[in-house]
Design a protein around this motif. Structure first.
Motif, mmCIF file in Angstrom:
data_model
loop_
_atom_site.group_PDB
_atom_site.id
_atom_site.type_symbol
_atom_site.label_atom_id
_atom_site.label_comp_id
_atom_site.label_asym_id
_atom_site.label_seq_id
_atom_site.Cartn_x
_atom_site.Cartn_y
_atom_site.Cartn_z
ATOM 1 N N LYS A 154 -5.127 8.966 5.218
ATOM 2 C CA LYS A 154 -4.548 9.972 6.129
ATOM 3 C C LYS A 154 -5.435 10.132 7.374
ATOM 4 C CE LYS A 154 -2.223 13.873 7.070
ATOM 5 N NZ LYS A 154 -1.092 13.759 7.921
ATOM 6 N N ALA A 155 -6.751 10.235 7.161
ATOM 7 C CA ALA A 155 -7.647 10.423 8.305
ATOM 8 C C ALA A 155 -7.670 9.177 9.195
ATOM 9 C CB ALA A 155 -9.056 10.735 7.811
ATOM 10 N N ALA A 156 -7.557 8.005 8.571
ATOM 11 C CA ALA A 156 -7.602 6.765 9.356
ATOM 12 C C ALA A 156 -6.296 6.516 10.094
ATOM 13 C CB ALA A 156 -7.916 5.580 8.440
ATOM 14 N N SER A 157 -5.177 6.779 9.416
ATOM 15 C CA SER A 157 -3.887 6.336 9.957
ATOM 16 C C SER A 157 -2.943 7.472 10.344
ATOM 17 C CB SER A 157 -3.181 5.468 8.907
ATOM 18 O OG SER A 157 -2.813 6.274 7.796
ATOM 19 N N GLY A 158 -3.220 8.659 9.852
ATOM 20 C CA GLY A 158 -2.289 9.766 10.073
ATOM 21 C C GLY A 158 -1.119 9.720 9.106
ATOM 22 N N VAL A 159 -1.077 8.701 8.258
ATOM 23 C CA VAL A 159 0.051 8.534 7.337
ATOM 24 C C VAL A 159 -0.316 9.080 5.957
ATOM 25 C CG1 VAL A 159 1.431 6.786 6.111
ATOM 26 C CG2 VAL A 159 0.931 6.512 8.538
ATOM 27 N N THR A 160 0.633 9.794 5.351
ATOM 28 C CA THR A 160 0.398 10.292 3.999
ATOM 29 C C THR A 160 1.096 9.380 2.992
ATOM 30 O OG1 THR A 160 0.350 12.529 4.847
ATOM 31 C CG2 THR A 160 0.685 12.290 2.473
ATOM 32 N N ILE A 161 0.305 8.771 2.123
ATOM 33 C CA ILE A 161 0.884 8.076 0.960
ATOM 34 C C ILE A 161 0.146 8.649 -0.244
ATOM 35 C CG2 ILE A 161 1.357 5.881 -0.184
ATOM 36 C CD1 ILE A 161 1.197 4.437 2.459
ATOM 37 N N SER A 162 0.839 9.449 -1.035
ATOM 38 C CA SER A 162 0.189 10.094 -2.181
ATOM 39 C C SER A 162 -0.133 9.046 -3.243
ATOM 40 C CB SER A 162 1.118 11.146 -2.787
ATOM 41 O OG SER A 162 2.234 10.471 -3.335
ATOM 42 N N LEU A 163 -0.968 9.419 -4.198
ATOM 43 C CA LEU A 163 -1.262 8.482 -5.290
ATOM 44 C C LEU A 163 0.019 8.139 -6.045
ATOM 45 C CD1 LEU A 163 -4.686 9.710 -6.746
ATOM 46 C CD2 LEU A 163 -4.241 7.684 -5.351
ATOM 47 N N ASP A 164 0.874 9.138 -6.278
ATOM 48 C CA ASP A 164 2.123 8.863 -6.992
ATOM 49 C C ASP A 164 2.974 7.841 -6.241
ATOM 50 O OD1 ASP A 164 1.609 10.321 -9.179
ATOM 51 O OD2 ASP A 164 3.084 11.916 -8.803
ATOM 52 N N GLU A 165 3.041 7.994 -4.939
ATOM 53 C CA GLU A 165 3.828 7.043 -4.144
ATOM 54 C C GLU A 165 3.189 5.644 -4.208
ATOM 55 O OE1 GLU A 165 6.652 6.702 -2.937
ATOM 56 O OE2 GLU A 165 6.371 5.028 -1.546
ATOM 57 N N MET A 166 1.852 5.629 -4.219
ATOM 58 C CA MET A 166 1.147 4.339 -4.346
ATOM 59 C C MET A 166 1.524 3.655 -5.661
ATOM 60 S SD MET A 166 -1.045 3.023 -2.258
ATOM 61 C CE MET A 166 -1.948 3.456 -0.798
ATOM 62 N N TYR A 167 1.552 4.442 -6.738
ATOM 63 C CA TYR A 167 1.768 3.844 -8.070
ATOM 64 C C TYR A 167 3.247 3.513 -8.309
ATOM 65 C CZ TYR A 167 -2.777 6.129 -8.891
ATOM 66 O OH TYR A 167 -4.075 6.557 -8.787
ATOM 67 N N TYR A 168 4.111 4.551 -8.148
ATOM 68 C CA TYR A 168 5.507 4.371 -8.561
ATOM 69 C C TYR A 168 6.384 3.823 -7.437
ATOM 70 C CZ TYR A 168 3.578 7.093 -12.317
ATOM 71 O OH TYR A 168 2.769 7.517 -13.336
ATOM 72 N N GLY A 169 5.851 3.844 -6.215
ATOM 73 C CA GLY A 169 6.562 3.247 -5.088
ATOM 74 C C GLY A 169 5.968 1.876 -4.803
ATOM 75 N N VAL A 170 4.833 1.890 -4.095
ATOM 76 C CA VAL A 170 4.251 0.623 -3.610
ATOM 77 C C VAL A 170 3.940 -0.351 -4.751
ATOM 78 C CG1 VAL A 170 2.350 -0.399 -2.304
ATOM 79 C CG2 VAL A 170 3.264 1.841 -1.621
ATOM 80 N N ALA A 171 3.162 0.117 -5.740
ATOM 81 C CA ALA A 171 2.713 -0.800 -6.795
ATOM 82 C C ALA A 171 3.896 -1.333 -7.608
ATOM 83 C CB ALA A 171 1.721 -0.093 -7.715
ATOM 84 N N ASP A 172 4.808 -0.461 -8.003
ATOM 85 C CA ASP A 172 5.949 -0.936 -8.806
ATOM 86 C C ASP A 172 6.817 -1.906 -7.995
ATOM 87 O OD1 ASP A 172 5.020 0.501 -10.896
ATOM 88 O OD2 ASP A 172 6.693 1.916 -11.030
#
Ligand code: PTT
Ligand code: SF4
Length: 611
Positions: free
Chosen positions: A500-518
């Motif tokens: 978030k601090a680097a990019s201004g974008v919020t990707i929560s851990l849940d989104e990382m796991y069940y969105g991106v990773a899956d």
């Protein structure tokens, strides 16, 4: 766009064409970087069924939204392609200044296709890209070639390079950087060699803009502090991954004599304490404050960098109980650019074949002198070495008979250094790893041994999935080292904050796991299924028969094997949790839920999908 450069460099070595492709924020958020970008590009662009060693294969190096920024262990880079060892998706991850300079040159990935007419290397300096002649560099070892390239282009460059093994298309040739960082186990070095590409040299001088620079710097200071104050910090700095030798021996999972046993009579002579006695310095990846590269002086008085996997596979697995000698073999693998895990497995396999009198020309257990010659012969594909350069799956096909049972691989990739005859959860992790049998995605073995070693429980399936989402998903897409979290308990919540601090974008851990990773796992699986078509079935996710049929004769778990029914049950539960069918193929509904409707249309050309 903060966080991402939004640019992919495209290079066609057949036509010398260089171009820059821009991508949008939606692509960045859906696939994040690293492995996510790599599989998306390979899925979209690779013609199914191509020979991985042909010009049609595409080789991708990619970084993530935090790469190149100061921060805990963020200096890693992914290298990916269709694998010549497995025929499926392959990638690896290594720490290198190449990661930092690629990002600072203004790119998030490079896609290389075609084949150069003559040995070449790619030199990227900010906006300028050159395909340069590798005359005078081709044929050199990885150490020599990197040094020469740095003499030419300066010390402030990042280099990814192959050795003779990559040039000679050894199916498990790997890519090396900084004399001891290695990545791309499933033959990424051979893919470079097939393109006549000796190296990538990156030099970048651009600043990486931050969405909130003050906040980012504050977070990074706190992160480094948390790592340094970990209770295990001092021991980690002393032994790094080498402490795993002691742990594996104690728990009877140290691969020994081609995975016949889980304990080694000379383990003490190759463990972390023996390494400490030989250690002269530490090396590490960029921006890491827990550097774990153990540099020792080997039996030939040269420097070698040791990690657990290397020592287990070139030590206990082939019967060598002398760390100075194992270090020589490890260094040779780095110089020639050969993956140590597959190398140790292929040598263990031929030693067992020799013991069983299945080969005319053989090698005895622990024959250090012969192993040294053999490694050189593998790198240059000479005589018996040429046979070993093919990997254990193909070696077993040639030798025939029962040998397939003790070719220690899954999907063609040799199993990393954990003997799982009595740890079913870790066996499942190897069975379902997305590039073949690699521990990188779900190292559940420590948790499993602590909780319920031999049971076949749903909790194990859940742990494999949890770890795959974190390690194979988040870390491989962010392209950040996972060891701060694993070894020192670094809190995972830092990553969305840093992002978030680097990019201004919020990707929560849940989104990382069940969105991106899956999404990434489903796409990688779709890639495999498309490649194998009608030949794909759940047997592809099975570990070798040795673990089911042949119990070790020593150690506290002697006499134990895995249960086929138990494993089958774990696998079915795993598929169900992933939303894949009983063949291990993602269901139509799963692909649609993950935003992969286009994949449904393409995949249905190769197999029928279950709703
Ligand atoms: C990785 C695999 C490993 S994983 C080891 S030791 W390990 C072996 N190292 C080799 C080597 O060395 N030389 C060689 N010729 N072949 C080798 N083959 C083996 O390759 C490495 C560390 C380690 S040390 C591990 S666990 C972690 N791996 C990470 C990963 O995969 N992803 C990630 N996000 N973070 C990781 N952090 C740790 O990095 P492959 P490195 Mg390697 C000499 O890539 O193909 O997956 O093979 O990256 O910079 O060398 O750091 O006990
Ligand atoms: Fe590299 Fe080791 Fe640091 Fe990870 S912990 S970034 S592998 S030096």
């Amino acid at each position: 766009m903060y966080g991402w450069n939004g640019k992919i460099l495209r290079v066609n070595l057949s036509t010398d064409k260089v171009s820059v492709q821009e991508y949008n924020a939606e692509f960045a958020k859906k696939f994040v970087g690293g492995r996510g970008f790599a599989i998306k590009i390979l899925w979209d662009e690779l013609k199914p069924g191509i020979d991985p060693l042909s010009p049609e294969n595409k080789l991708i190096v990619s970084v993530g939204p935090l790469t190149g920024l100061p921060g805990p262990s963020l200096g890693k880079i992914v290298i990916a392609a269709k694998s010549p060892l497995t025929g499926g998706y392959g990638d690896g991850n290594l720490g290198s200044m190449a990661a930092v300079y690629l990002r600072k040159a203004g790119y998030d990935a490079v896609v290389v296709e075609g084949k150069a007419k003559k040995p070449s290397y790619l030199y990227v300096e900010d906006d300028k890209t050159y395909i340069l002649s590798a005359e005078g560099i081709w044929g050199l070892t990885t150490f020599e070639a990197e040094e020469k390239l740095k003499e030419i282009h300066g010390r402030n460059t990042g280099v990814l390079v192959i050795g003779p093994a990559g040039e000679n298309l050894v199916r498990y040739a790997t890519v090396i950087s900084q004399e001891g960082r290695a990545g791309g186990r499933p033959g990424m070095g051979a893919v470079m060699g097939s393109k006549n590409l000796k190296a990538f040299v990156f030099k970048g001088t651009k600043d990486i803009p931050l969405a909130d620079p003050q906040e980012y710097r504050k977070l990074v200071d706190q992160c480094y502090e948390e790592i340094k104050s970990s209770a295990n910090y001092e021991f980690w700095i002393r032994q790094g991954t080498m402490a795993t030798i002691e742990w594996c021996q104690e728990n009877a999972v140290l691969p020994t004599y081609n995975f016949k046993e889980g304990v080694f009579e000379y383990a003490r002579l190759i463990d972390g304490y023996s390494m400490e006695a030989m250690k002269i310095k530490r090396r590490g990846c960029p921006f890491c404050n827990m550097a774990c590269g153990n540099v020792v002086v080997d039996a030939e008085k040269k420097e070698a960098e040791l990690d657990y996997e290397n020592v287990a596979m070139l030590g206990s697995n082939i019967g060598i109980g002398h760390l100075g000698k194992v270090s020589v073999l490890n260094r040779m693998a780095d110089e020639y650019g050969i993956d140590t895990i597959s190398l140790g497995s292929c040598i263990g396999f031929i030693m067992e074949a020799t013991e069983k009198k299945l080969t005319k020309e053989g090698v005895e257990w622990g024959d250090y002198k012969k192993v040294k010659e053999l490694i050189e012969d593998i790198a240059y594909r000479r005589e018996l070495g040429n046979f070993l350069a093919e990997g254990t799956m193909r070696m077993a096909e040639k030798i025939g008979g029962e040998s397939k049972k003790w070719a220690m691989q899954v999907k063609g990739l040799e199993i990393s250094a954990y003997n799982c005859y009595s740890v079913p959860g870790m066996a499942l992790a190897f069975g379902t790893s997305s590039i073949g049998a690699h521990h990188k995605e779900a190292w559940v073995i420590a948790w499993e041994i602590k909780t319920d070693r031999t049971g076949y429980t749903k909790a194990k399936v859940d742990k494999v999935l949890e770890f795959q989402r974190i390690r194979g998903g988040m870390f491989e897409c962010l392209v950040s080292c996972r060891l701060p979290w694993i070894e020192l308990g670094f809190n995972l919540e830092w990553y969305p904050k840093l992002l978030k601090a680097a990019s201004g974008v919020t990707i929560s851990l849940d989104e990382m796991y069940y969105g991106v990773a899956d999404r990434v796992y489903a796409l990688i699986r779709a890639f495999w299924v498309r490649e194998f078509g009608g030949k794909w079935d759940r047997n592809m996710d099975y570990p070798p028969a040795r673990w089911f049929e042949e119990a070790p004769t020593k150690g506290p778990y002697k006499g134990t094997t895995l249960s086929r029914d138990g494993y089958n049950q774990l696998l079915s539960q795993y598929y169900a949790e992933r939303g894949w069918d009983e063949r291990g193929i993602p269901r139509r509904s799963t692909l649609e839920k993950l935003g992969l409707s286009d994949v449904v249309v393409e995949l249905e050309k190769y197999t029928s999908l279950t709703q």
